[in-house]
Design an enzyme around this catalytic site. Sequence first.
Site, PDB file in Angstrom:
ATOM      1  N   ILE A  10       0.834  -1.223   0.000  1.00 48.75           N
ATOM      2  CA  ILE A  10       0.000   0.000   0.000  1.00 48.75           C
ATOM      3  C   ILE A  10       0.863   1.265   0.000  1.00 48.75           C
ATOM      4  CG2 ILE A  10      -0.256   0.151   2.531  1.00 48.75           C
ATOM      5  CD1 ILE A  10      -3.227   0.929   1.981  1.00 48.75           C
ATOM      6  N   LEU A  86       0.084  -6.497  -3.968  1.00 55.84           N
ATOM      7  CA  LEU A  86       0.973  -5.638  -4.760  1.00 55.84           C
ATOM      8  C   LEU A  86       2.389  -5.606  -4.190  1.00 55.84           C
ATOM      9  CD1 LEU A  86      -1.397  -2.542  -5.196  1.00 55.84           C
ATOM     10  CD2 LEU A  86      -1.364  -4.666  -6.471  1.00 55.84           C
ATOM     11  N   TYR A 101      16.749 -12.867  -2.132  1.00 51.17           N
ATOM     12  CA  TYR A 101      15.761 -12.034  -1.437  1.00 51.17           C
ATOM     13  C   TYR A 101      14.555 -11.781  -2.347  1.00 51.17           C
ATOM     14  CZ  TYR A 101      13.613  -7.967   0.723  1.00 51.17           C
ATOM     15  OH  TYR A 101      12.700  -7.103   1.269  1.00 51.17           O
ATOM     16  N   SER A 131       3.428  -9.400 -14.032  1.00 48.25           N
ATOM     17  CA  SER A 131       4.163  -8.359 -14.758  1.00 48.25           C
ATOM     18  C   SER A 131       4.477  -8.753 -16.198  1.00 48.25           C
ATOM     19  CB  SER A 131       5.480  -8.104 -14.018  1.00 48.25           C
ATOM     20  OG  SER A 131       6.365  -7.371 -14.827  1.00 48.25           O
ATOM     21  N   GLU A 133       7.105  -8.159 -17.508  1.00 50.37           N
ATOM     22  CA  GLU A 133       8.495  -8.610 -17.466  1.00 50.37           C
ATOM     23  C   GLU A 133       8.572 -10.135 -17.595  1.00 50.37           C
ATOM     24  OE1 GLU A 133      10.835  -6.283 -17.418  1.00 50.37           O
ATOM     25  OE2 GLU A 133      12.601  -7.546 -17.097  1.00 50.37           O
ATOM     26  N   TYR A 154      13.879 -11.172 -10.925  1.00 49.70           N
ATOM     27  CA  TYR A 154      12.559 -10.590 -10.637  1.00 49.70           C
ATOM     28  C   TYR A 154      11.489 -11.281 -11.483  1.00 49.70           C
ATOM     29  CZ  TYR A 154       8.666  -7.298 -11.092  1.00 49.70           C
ATOM     30  OH  TYR A 154       7.407  -6.733 -11.150  1.00 49.70           O
TER      31      TYR A 154
HETATM   32  P1  NAP Z   1       6.669  -0.280  -5.668  1.00 49.47           P
HETATM   33  O1  NAP Z   1       6.369   1.167  -5.795  1.00 49.47           O
HETATM   34  O2  NAP Z   1       8.074  -0.748  -5.686  1.00 49.47           O
HETATM   35  O3  NAP Z   1       5.960  -0.788  -4.327  1.00 49.47           O
HETATM   36  C1  NAP Z   1       6.264  -2.045  -3.770  1.00 49.47           C
HETATM   37  C2  NAP Z   1       5.541  -2.189  -2.463  1.00 49.47           C
HETATM   38  O4  NAP Z   1       5.875  -3.467  -1.888  1.00 49.47           O
HETATM   39  C3  NAP Z   1       5.912  -1.134  -1.414  1.00 49.47           C
HETATM   40  O5  NAP Z   1       4.777  -0.786  -0.671  1.00 49.47           O
HETATM   41  C4  NAP Z   1       6.906  -1.884  -0.544  1.00 49.47           C
HETATM   42  O6  NAP Z   1       6.996  -1.383   0.769  1.00 49.47           O
HETATM   43  C5  NAP Z   1       6.253  -3.263  -0.538  1.00 49.47           C
HETATM   44  N1  NAP Z   1       7.175  -4.303  -0.106  1.00 49.47           N
HETATM   45  C6  NAP Z   1       8.416  -4.572  -0.592  1.00 49.47           C
HETATM   46  N2  NAP Z   1       8.970  -5.586   0.072  1.00 49.47           N
HETATM   47  C7  NAP Z   1       8.073  -5.975   1.023  1.00 49.47           C
HETATM   48  C8  NAP Z   1       8.079  -6.952   2.049  1.00 49.47           C
HETATM   49  N3  NAP Z   1       9.134  -7.759   2.244  1.00 49.47           N
HETATM   50  N4  NAP Z   1       6.989  -7.072   2.840  1.00 49.47           N
HETATM   51  C9  NAP Z   1       5.923  -6.250   2.664  1.00 49.47           C
HETATM   52  N5  NAP Z   1       5.872  -5.294   1.712  1.00 49.47           N
HETATM   53  C10 NAP Z   1       6.928  -5.154   0.898  1.00 49.47           C
HETATM   54  O7  NAP Z   1       5.903  -1.110  -6.816  1.00 49.47           O
HETATM   55  P2  NAP Z   1       4.680  -0.653  -7.755  1.00 49.47           P
HETATM   56  O8  NAP Z   1       5.248   0.004  -8.970  1.00 49.47           O
HETATM   57  O9  NAP Z   1       3.661   0.036  -6.947  1.00 49.47           O
HETATM   58  O10 NAP Z   1       4.152  -2.065  -8.234  1.00 49.47           O
HETATM   59  C11 NAP Z   1       3.156  -2.774  -7.477  1.00 49.47           C
HETATM   60  C12 NAP Z   1       3.228  -4.260  -7.831  1.00 49.47           C
HETATM   61  O11 NAP Z   1       2.982  -4.433  -9.226  1.00 49.47           O
HETATM   62  C13 NAP Z   1       4.576  -4.912  -7.566  1.00 49.47           C
HETATM   63  O12 NAP Z   1       4.333  -6.245  -7.204  1.00 49.47           O
HETATM   64  C14 NAP Z   1       5.278  -4.874  -8.918  1.00 49.47           C
HETATM   65  O13 NAP Z   1       6.217  -5.903  -9.000  1.00 49.47           O
HETATM   66  C15 NAP Z   1       4.091  -5.088  -9.833  1.00 49.47           C
HETATM   67  N6  NAP Z   1       4.191  -4.500 -11.175  1.00 49.47           N
HETATM   68  C16 NAP Z   1       4.507  -3.188 -11.326  1.00 49.47           C
HETATM   69  C17 NAP Z   1       4.535  -2.633 -12.594  1.00 49.47           C
HETATM   70  C18 NAP Z   1       4.858  -1.180 -12.807  1.00 49.47           C
HETATM   71  O14 NAP Z   1       5.141  -0.809 -13.961  1.00 49.47           O
HETATM   72  N7  NAP Z   1       4.775  -0.347 -11.788  1.00 49.47           N
HETATM   73  C19 NAP Z   1       4.215  -3.431 -13.710  1.00 49.47           C
HETATM   74  C20 NAP Z   1       3.878  -4.758 -13.501  1.00 49.47           C
HETATM   75  C21 NAP Z   1       3.845  -5.293 -12.234  1.00 49.47           C
HETATM   76  P3  NAP Z   1       8.018  -0.153   1.130  1.00 49.47           P
HETATM   77  O15 NAP Z   1       7.282   1.109   0.744  1.00 49.47           O
HETATM   78  O16 NAP Z   1       8.211  -0.323   2.579  1.00 49.47           O
HETATM   79  O17 NAP Z   1       9.251  -0.375   0.297  1.00 49.47           O
HETATM   80  O1  G4F Z   2      12.191   1.616 -15.456  1.00 49.29           O
HETATM   81  P1  G4F Z   2      12.783   0.272 -15.433  1.00 49.29           P
HETATM   82  O2  G4F Z   2      13.725  -0.057 -14.328  1.00 49.29           O
HETATM   83  O3  G4F Z   2      11.572  -0.748 -15.504  1.00 49.29           O
HETATM   84  P2  G4F Z   2      11.505  -2.296 -15.912  1.00 49.29           P
HETATM   85  O4  G4F Z   2      12.806  -2.967 -15.771  1.00 49.29           O
HETATM   86  O5  G4F Z   2      10.841  -2.373 -17.243  1.00 49.29           O
HETATM   87  O6  G4F Z   2      10.551  -2.872 -14.776  1.00 49.29           O
HETATM   88  C1  G4F Z   2       9.370  -2.192 -14.386  1.00 49.29           C
HETATM   89  O7  G4F Z   2       8.297  -2.615 -15.192  1.00 49.29           O
HETATM   90  C2  G4F Z   2       7.949  -4.008 -15.037  1.00 49.29           C
HETATM   91  C3  G4F Z   2       6.775  -4.285 -15.997  1.00 49.29           C
HETATM   92  O8  G4F Z   2       7.277  -4.697 -17.236  1.00 49.29           O
HETATM   93  C4  G4F Z   2       7.562  -4.239 -13.596  1.00 49.29           C
HETATM   94  F1  G4F Z   2       7.162  -5.523 -13.429  1.00 49.29           F
HETATM   95  C5  G4F Z   2       8.733  -3.921 -12.688  1.00 49.29           C
HETATM   96  O9  G4F Z   2       8.326  -4.084 -11.334  1.00 49.29           O
HETATM   97  C6  G4F Z   2       9.118  -2.468 -12.908  1.00 49.29           C
HETATM   98  O10 G4F Z   2       8.075  -1.649 -12.450  1.00 49.29           O
HETATM   99  O11 G4F Z   2      13.581   0.021 -16.809  1.00 49.29           O
HETATM  100  C7  G4F Z   2      12.944   0.214 -18.051  1.00 49.29           C
HETATM  101  C8  G4F Z   2      13.987   0.102 -19.154  1.00 49.29           C
HETATM  102  C9  G4F Z   2      14.869  -1.153 -19.038  1.00 49.29           C
HETATM  103  O12 G4F Z   2      15.026  -1.707 -20.320  1.00 49.29           O
HETATM  104  C10 G4F Z   2      16.204  -0.620 -18.538  1.00 49.29           C
HETATM  105  O13 G4F Z   2      17.328  -1.391 -18.935  1.00 49.29           O
HETATM  106  O14 G4F Z   2      14.894   1.219 -19.040  1.00 49.29           O
HETATM  107  C11 G4F Z   2      16.211   0.746 -19.183  1.00 49.29           C
HETATM  108  N1  G4F Z   2      17.114   1.698 -18.539  1.00 49.29           N
HETATM  109  C12 G4F Z   2      18.085   2.416 -19.187  1.00 49.29           C
HETATM  110  N2  G4F Z   2      18.755   3.147 -18.303  1.00 49.29           N
HETATM  111  C13 G4F Z   2      17.185   1.982 -17.237  1.00 49.29           C
HETATM  112  C14 G4F Z   2      18.227   2.905 -17.079  1.00 49.29           C
HETATM  113  N3  G4F Z   2      16.432   1.552 -16.172  1.00 49.29           N
HETATM  114  C15 G4F Z   2      16.735   2.061 -14.947  1.00 49.29           C
HETATM  115  N4  G4F Z   2      15.986   1.666 -13.888  1.00 49.29           N
HETATM  116  N5  G4F Z   2      17.770   2.956 -14.759  1.00 49.29           N
HETATM  117  C16 G4F Z   2      18.541   3.403 -15.790  1.00 49.29           C
HETATM  118  O15 G4F Z   2      19.454   4.194 -15.598  1.00 49.29           O
END
Ligand code: NAP
Ligand code: G4F
Length: 357
Positions: A10, A86, A101, A131, A133, A154
């Site tokens: 959350i 989430l 981890y 995801s 991913e 991941y």
């Molecule tokens: P986020 O901003 O990184 O949030 C992750 C959440 O998980 C935070 O509240 C974090 O708590 C909590 N968390 C991490 N480790 C935990 C643990 N050991 N026990 C309990 N809570 C824990 O991620 P998001 O972008 O909102 O994404 C939400 C979910 O959708 C994730 O599962 C992510 O993998 C998935 N997802 C995201 C995307 C995207 O583009 N954003 C796309 C596809 C799937 P803290 O605040 O304490 O760190």
């Molecule tokens: O923003 P990113 O780190 O997101 P990524 O790896 O696509 O993952 C995110 O989206 C996933 C859904 O497909 C989620 F499941 C996951 O939890 C997360 O929210 O990187 C996006 C792209 C990658 O190809 C990376 O290699 O940007 C490229 N990139 C280039 N320079 C970088 C950087 N990414 C990061 N984080 N930092 C850089 O400096």
Amino acid sequence: MTRKAFVTGITGQDGSYLAEILLSKGYEVHGLIRRASTFNTCRIDHLYEDPHDPDRRLFLYHGDLTDSLQLTNLLYDVAPDEVYHLGAQSHVKVSFEMPEYTGNVTGLGATRLLEAVKRSGIKASFYQASSSEMFGSSPPPQDEDTPLRPRSPYAAAKVYAFWMAVNYREAYGLPVSNGILFNHESPRRGETFVTRKITRAIAHIVAGKQKYLYLGNLDAKRDWGYAPEYVEAMWLMLQQAQPDDYVIGTGEAHSVREFVDEAFSYVGLDAREHVKTDSRYFRPTEVQVLIANTKKARQRLGWEPKVTFGQLVRIMVDADMESQGLKPIGEGRATLSRLGLNHADRALVNPTGGVER
Ligand code: NAP
Ligand code: G4F
């Protein structure tokens, strides 16, 4: 009867928007937060309610996805109607440094929560945050039938969690749905994901606090959408008569380089003068192109994203400019009010600046 939702993650980007929409729909929201030596609730502080208020609808509990006993106790006590899972170690690059981890929290964490639902005997619908991913090296466009070929610890952990969710649905008849979400961003995005790293750096450059932005692979392409619209899709999935799996995205991909150019030119800067690459931001294995085919979600959920790539960039740059005390260009804000999206977000600001990844 007031409906109850239990939300892990959350305090994250999606969890904070989801809590907002659930509260606006009249739900009681019960959220799991991690204990930290400093408060880590800045994304939901605006929703905080005094625990002594008898009418409050937001309840927060300490817990962790590695603590199955606490998860089972909480679910038994709260008895939610809907569970949104989430919580995760969600950073792909970090998962190469912390594979065990990440497997424990992102993979086994889902199993612990599914088992907690089963053991506590509650009849809750369950949302698993899967995801795009997971598609890894499978060529685009990707849909619900595309083979899962993960390219990171991941993604492998998410594939495991995806199949556990399907297994609990099939083995025990639990109403479990997977949302396979493509990248979605916002001013609340963590500062080390690439979009936010770029928009935050631009605001710092305009403010004179930074000259260069160091990035990794500029050629990777992602299907980027606006996060508040994606949490609405999560809710819609749990309102269906039958649990199922859905791909959610925009159907359009852009490279990191395009994001950079669009964002820098919006504030009148030349990206070539500020952007450099650094090998530390490249990944051992990369997912090159992700593009969603959202036919199923459009037909069955009636879900359709409105915010375009260019609008997303402008929303995020405007918010980061404001967070630096600068006047925003304004098109991002104008888009939100034109589309009736009431998210006048302040950008998430970590006072320590965060560790670059
Ligand atoms: P986020 O901003 O990184 O949030 C992750 C959440 O998980 C935070 O509240 C974090 O708590 C909590 N968390 C991490 N480790 C935990 C643990 N050991 N026990 C309990 N809570 C824990 O991620 P998001 O972008 O909102 O994404 C939400 C979910 O959708 C994730 O599962 C992510 O993998 C998935 N997802 C995201 C995307 C995207 O583009 N954003 C796309 C596809 C799937 P803290 O605040 O304490 O760190
Ligand atoms: O923003 P990113 O780190 O997101 P990524 O790896 O696509 O993952 C995110 O989206 C996933 C859904 O497909 C989620 F499941 C996951 O939890 C997360 O929210 O990187 C996006 C792209 C990658 O190809 C990376 O290699 O940007 C490229 N990139 C280039 N320079 C970088 C950087 N990414 C990061 N984080 N930092 C850089 O400096």
